[in-house]
Design a protein around this motif. Structure first.
Motif, mmCIF file in Angstrom:
data_model
loop_
_atom_site.group_PDB
_atom_site.id
_atom_site.type_symbol
_atom_site.label_atom_id
_atom_site.label_comp_id
_atom_site.label_asym_id
_atom_site.label_seq_id
_atom_site.Cartn_x
_atom_site.Cartn_y
_atom_site.Cartn_z
ATOM 1 N N LYS A 58 -18.346 -54.999 -6.734
ATOM 2 C CA LYS A 58 -17.567 -56.168 -6.485
ATOM 3 C C LYS A 58 -17.580 -56.409 -7.522
ATOM 4 C CE LYS A 58 -18.965 -58.655 -2.560
ATOM 5 N NZ LYS A 58 -19.228 -58.840 -0.557
ATOM 6 N N GLU A 59 -18.229 -57.097 -8.970
ATOM 7 C CA GLU A 59 -18.532 -58.105 -9.642
ATOM 8 C C GLU A 59 -17.457 -58.446 -10.420
ATOM 9 O OE1 GLU A 59 -20.261 -60.310 -9.860
ATOM 10 O OE2 GLU A 59 -21.040 -60.313 -8.507
ATOM 11 N N MET A 60 -17.734 -56.652 -10.542
ATOM 12 C CA MET A 60 -15.683 -56.337 -11.763
ATOM 13 C C MET A 60 -14.768 -56.840 -11.339
ATOM 14 S SD MET A 60 -16.965 -52.418 -13.229
ATOM 15 C CE MET A 60 -15.525 -53.013 -14.235
ATOM 16 N N ALA A 61 -14.264 -56.570 -9.570
ATOM 17 C CA ALA A 61 -13.358 -56.932 -9.838
ATOM 18 C C ALA A 61 -13.069 -58.800 -8.785
ATOM 19 C CB ALA A 61 -12.658 -56.787 -7.884
ATOM 20 N N ARG A 62 -13.993 -59.081 -9.117
ATOM 21 C CA ARG A 62 -14.318 -60.879 -9.341
ATOM 22 C C ARG A 62 -13.748 -61.439 -10.176
ATOM 23 N NH1 ARG A 62 -19.520 -61.531 -7.726
ATOM 24 N NH2 ARG A 62 -18.677 -61.812 -4.953
ATOM 25 N N GLU A 63 -14.318 -60.819 -11.949
ATOM 26 C CA GLU A 63 -14.410 -61.193 -12.440
ATOM 27 C C GLU A 63 -12.759 -60.842 -13.605
ATOM 28 O OE1 GLU A 63 -17.506 -60.407 -14.757
ATOM 29 O OE2 GLU A 63 -19.250 -60.988 -14.280
ATOM 30 N N ALA A 64 -11.770 -59.693 -12.446
ATOM 31 C CA ALA A 64 -11.434 -59.456 -13.467
ATOM 32 C C ALA A 64 -9.600 -60.501 -13.313
ATOM 33 C CB ALA A 64 -10.594 -57.575 -12.667
ATOM 34 N N PRO A 65 -9.203 -60.481 -13.946
ATOM 35 C CA PRO A 65 -7.566 -61.669 -13.704
ATOM 36 C C PRO A 65 -6.469 -61.223 -12.912
ATOM 37 C CG PRO A 65 -8.100 -61.287 -16.242
ATOM 38 C CD PRO A 65 -8.977 -60.379 -15.734
ATOM 39 N N ALA A 66 -5.831 -61.694 -12.947
ATOM 40 C CA ALA A 66 -5.052 -61.768 -11.386
ATOM 41 C C ALA A 66 -3.938 -60.421 -12.198
ATOM 42 C CB ALA A 66 -4.264 -62.544 -10.714
ATOM 43 N N ASN A 67 -3.789 -60.442 -12.859
ATOM 44 C CA ASN A 67 -2.866 -59.496 -13.978
ATOM 45 C C ASN A 67 -3.232 -58.664 -14.134
ATOM 46 O OD1 ASN A 67 -3.824 -61.483 -15.394
ATOM 47 N ND2 ASN A 67 -1.837 -61.746 -16.319
ATOM 48 N N ASP A 68 -4.521 -58.370 -13.774
ATOM 49 C CA ASP A 68 -4.960 -57.195 -14.930
ATOM 50 C C ASP A 68 -4.850 -55.453 -14.018
ATOM 51 O OD1 ASP A 68 -6.932 -55.196 -15.432
ATOM 52 O OD2 ASP A 68 -8.054 -56.173 -15.979
ATOM 53 N N PRO A 69 -4.476 -54.967 -14.354
ATOM 54 C CA PRO A 69 -4.168 -53.498 -14.082
ATOM 55 C C PRO A 69 -4.545 -53.166 -13.283
ATOM 56 C CG PRO A 69 -3.914 -53.473 -16.564
ATOM 57 C CD PRO A 69 -3.721 -54.816 -15.989
ATOM 58 N N ARG A 70 -6.203 -53.394 -14.081
ATOM 59 C CA ARG A 70 -7.468 -52.646 -12.537
ATOM 60 C C ARG A 70 -7.966 -53.490 -12.249
ATOM 61 N NH1 ARG A 70 -11.187 -52.417 -18.463
ATOM 62 N NH2 ARG A 70 -10.360 -55.003 -18.020
ATOM 63 N N ALA A 71 -7.422 -54.147 -11.271
ATOM 64 C CA ALA A 71 -7.623 -54.808 -10.312
ATOM 65 C C ALA A 71 -7.449 -54.017 -9.512
ATOM 66 C CB ALA A 71 -6.953 -56.183 -9.780
ATOM 67 N N GLU A 72 -6.179 -53.436 -8.533
ATOM 68 C CA GLU A 72 -6.130 -53.161 -7.769
ATOM 69 C C GLU A 72 -6.684 -52.313 -7.371
ATOM 70 O OE1 GLU A 72 -2.128 -50.644 -5.615
ATOM 71 O OE2 GLU A 72 -2.142 -51.620 -7.296
ATOM 72 N N ASP A 73 -7.074 -51.140 -8.998
ATOM 73 C CA ASP A 73 -7.713 -50.020 -8.430
ATOM 74 C C ASP A 73 -9.709 -50.318 -7.984
ATOM 75 O OD1 ASP A 73 -6.057 -48.173 -8.832
ATOM 76 O OD2 ASP A 73 -6.623 -48.488 -11.779
ATOM 77 N N LEU A 74 -10.127 -51.568 -8.598
ATOM 78 C CA LEU A 74 -11.365 -51.602 -8.526
ATOM 79 C C LEU A 74 -11.545 -52.840 -7.591
ATOM 80 C CD1 LEU A 74 -11.949 -54.199 -11.339
ATOM 81 C CD2 LEU A 74 -12.809 -52.524 -11.222
ATOM 82 N N ASN A 75 -10.122 -52.981 -6.352
ATOM 83 C CA ASN A 75 -10.532 -53.312 -4.689
ATOM 84 C C ASN A 75 -10.686 -52.276 -4.245
ATOM 85 O OD1 ASN A 75 -10.411 -55.861 -5.233
ATOM 86 N ND2 ASN A 75 -7.990 -56.609 -5.390
ATOM 87 N N LEU A 76 -10.012 -51.338 -4.962
ATOM 88 C CA LEU A 76 -9.882 -49.910 -3.918
ATOM 89 C C LEU A 76 -11.071 -48.968 -4.153
ATOM 90 C CD1 LEU A 76 -8.659 -47.280 -2.360
ATOM 91 C CD2 LEU A 76 -7.875 -46.954 -4.485
ATOM 92 N N LEU A 77 -12.054 -49.280 -5.135
ATOM 93 C CA LEU A 77 -13.368 -49.015 -5.613
ATOM 94 C C LEU A 77 -14.277 -49.479 -4.708
ATOM 95 C CD1 LEU A 77 -15.318 -47.737 -7.053
ATOM 96 C CD2 LEU A 77 -15.699 -48.472 -8.772
ATOM 97 N N VAL A 78 -14.217 -50.542 -4.073
ATOM 98 C CA VAL A 78 -14.858 -51.883 -3.609
ATOM 99 C C VAL A 78 -15.025 -51.372 -2.201
ATOM 100 C CG1 VAL A 78 -15.705 -54.276 -2.659
ATOM 101 C CG2 VAL A 78 -15.190 -53.933 -5.004
ATOM 102 N N SER A 79 -13.372 -50.947 -1.482
ATOM 103 C CA SER A 79 -13.320 -50.800 0.067
ATOM 104 C C SER A 79 -13.761 -49.469 0.250
ATOM 105 C CB SER A 79 -12.043 -50.807 0.410
ATOM 106 O OG SER A 79 -11.362 -50.042 -0.491
ATOM 107 N N GLN A 80 -14.440 -48.378 -0.997
ATOM 108 C CA GLN A 80 -14.397 -46.834 -0.637
ATOM 109 C C GLN A 80 -15.789 -47.217 -0.808
ATOM 110 O OE1 GLN A 80 -12.458 -44.651 0.110
ATOM 111 N NE2 GLN A 80 -11.198 -46.224 0.612
ATOM 112 N N SER A 81 -16.668 -47.745 -1.926
ATOM 113 C CA SER A 81 -17.917 -48.206 -1.147
ATOM 114 C C SER A 81 -18.247 -48.732 -0.073
ATOM 115 C CB SER A 81 -18.211 -48.981 -2.740
ATOM 116 O OG SER A 81 -18.049 -50.004 -2.713
#
Length: 434
Positions: free
Chosen positions: A237-260
């Motif tokens: 959740k912290e990594m997703a909040r700090e990631a820029p909007a155009n970061d290609p990893r943002a979608e994966d981080l949000n998916l990781l948050v939802s699955q956890s």
């Protein structure tokens, strides 16, 4: 055809094992050696009776040599092969025949020891092998009737039994062989069947206890996984909040948050279900327990009518033994019922009684008295319930372990059907007050 697909080799007389260890056969022979030696020495020196002493002792010595050879060649803890056990018992019968032939034949009172090897065979070997050993013993009895030395007797006197009496002794030995063999075989067979049935009871009970323990395992896993999963969720959740909007990893981080978050919800449900299961396993209203037991057998074309009657509400301890045993009895009643099964519970201030009755043909008279024996699966010509086989034995044993007294009978005429009733004292089955 592969080697793995080949059928296993068939067991034969030369490969099947007996139910006795080598050391047991050796021990029995040592006992025979000691008894034979004591009897021979007492007759010769205690009673001062002449007979071929050294020849008799030499024959006993052969048994000593055989035992010593077996001790040296075989591991005493091993089960003896069937042919080996049969050969040793045949030797014992032949050795006894030679000893008796040297000391009076059928006139020797020790002739009844012929029964011992055949009786041992009946308890450890198959009936066909015992029959062959009995035939050999019959032949030995016939042989010592004809070929024998005189009965040892004090010097200056003699003793000779009439031929008719000797035939009576031979007949008594043969009858004793037959009766003792059949009796020993029946007892051994019943013991084996009972042991197999009791092992089945233990397996069923272990399965029920394993199933009831799965909830506890799930709760322990939920507890242990909760902390690391919470850490993973927080970091993601912290990594997703700090990631820029155009970061290609943002979608994966949000998916990781939802699955956890989903995993945390699943673990929470497991913990909640375990708490519910714990309460259910500890206690249950008696009607709810009957409904739970009957549920798997409904909708099979037979109506299951549940009824309860007693002095006030009651909750009973929900034991796996009771659930499985009553379930097996209800299943059997449904299988034999014409249209209806009555599943009733009654209780008083002192007793609790649960009854399963059906409207089927009932138990046949020849089986009713034997119900509770393992593997009783007969049915009479009219199609009546001839027994519930191993299933009823397991159910009865499980219920008796909880303190129940089991009553089995047919409905009184003119009604038809079978009734199985389990009765406890209230203290044995009632759940403790909260």
């Amino acid at each position: 055809m592969s080697v793995d697909s080949l059928p296993p080799p068939a067991l034969t007389f030369w490969t099947v094992t007996s139910r006795v260890r080598v050391r047991t056969l050796i021990l029995l022979r040592w006992l025979a050696i000691v008894g034979q030696t004591a009897a021979v020495l007492f007759v010769r020196f205690g009673l001062d009776v002449e007979f071929p002493l050294f020849t008799v002792l030499a024959i006993i010595g052969v048994s000593v040599a055989l035992n010593l050879a077996l001790i040296a060649m075989r591991r005493s803890q091993q089960l003896a092969l069937e042919w080996e056990a049969a050969a040793q018992l045949a030797y014992d019968a032949l050795q006894l025949a030679v000893l008796l032939a040297l000391t009076g034949g059928l006139q020797n009172p020790f002739v009844f020891l012929f029964i011992a090897p055949v009786a041992v065979s009946a308890t450890i070997l198959r009936p066909v092998v015992t029959a062959m050993l009995a035939a050999l013993t019959f032949a030995c009895v016939g042989a010592i009737t004809v070929w024998r030395f005189p009965l040892p007797w004090p010097e200056g006197s003699s003793f000779e039994l009439p031929p008719m009496y000797q035939l009576g002794v031979a007949a008594a030995v043969l009858v004793g062989l037959g009766f003792t063999s059949v009796y020993a075989w029946r007892v051994a067979a019943e013991e084996e069947r009972l042991n197999i049935a009791l092992n089945a009871v233990q397996a069923v009970l272990a399965r029920e206890q394993t199933l009831s323990a799965l909830g506890g395992l799930a709760a322990a896993a939920a507890h242990e996984l909760g902390t690391p999963l919470a850490t993973i969720h927080l970091v993601a959740k912290e990594m997703a909040r700090e990631a820029p909007a155009n970061d290609p990893r943002a979608e994966d981080l949000n998916l990781l948050v939802s699955q956890s978050e989903r995993c945390r919800a699943i673990l929470g449900q497991l913990s909640a279900k375990r708490e519910q299961i714990d309460v259910m396993l500890q206690r249950a209203p008696i009607k709810s327990l009957l409904e739970e037991i009957a549920a798997p057998h409904e909708g099979l074309g037979t109506e299951i009518v549940i009824a309860t009657q007693g002095d006030g509400p009651i909750e009973i301890r929900r034991m796996p033994e009771i659930v499985h045993a009553l379930g097996a009895i209800v299943e059997n009643a449904v299988g034999f019922a014409d249209a209806r099964v009555d599943f009733e519970a009654r209780w008083t201030a002192d007793e609790v009684e649960i009854t399963v009755g059906d409207d089927g043909p009932g138990f046949s008279p020849n089986v009713l008295a034997r119900l509770g024996e393992p593997y009783l699966t007969e049915r009479d010509e009219g199609g009546a319930a001839g027994g519930m086989g191993l299933g009823f034995f397991i159910a009865k044993t499980l219920l008796e372990r909880t303190g129940a007294k089991i009553i089995v009978k047919n409905r009184p005429h003119p009604a038809q059907g079978a009734i199985v009733r389990a009765r406890w004292t209230r203290a044995e089955i009632e759940a403790p007050k909260l």
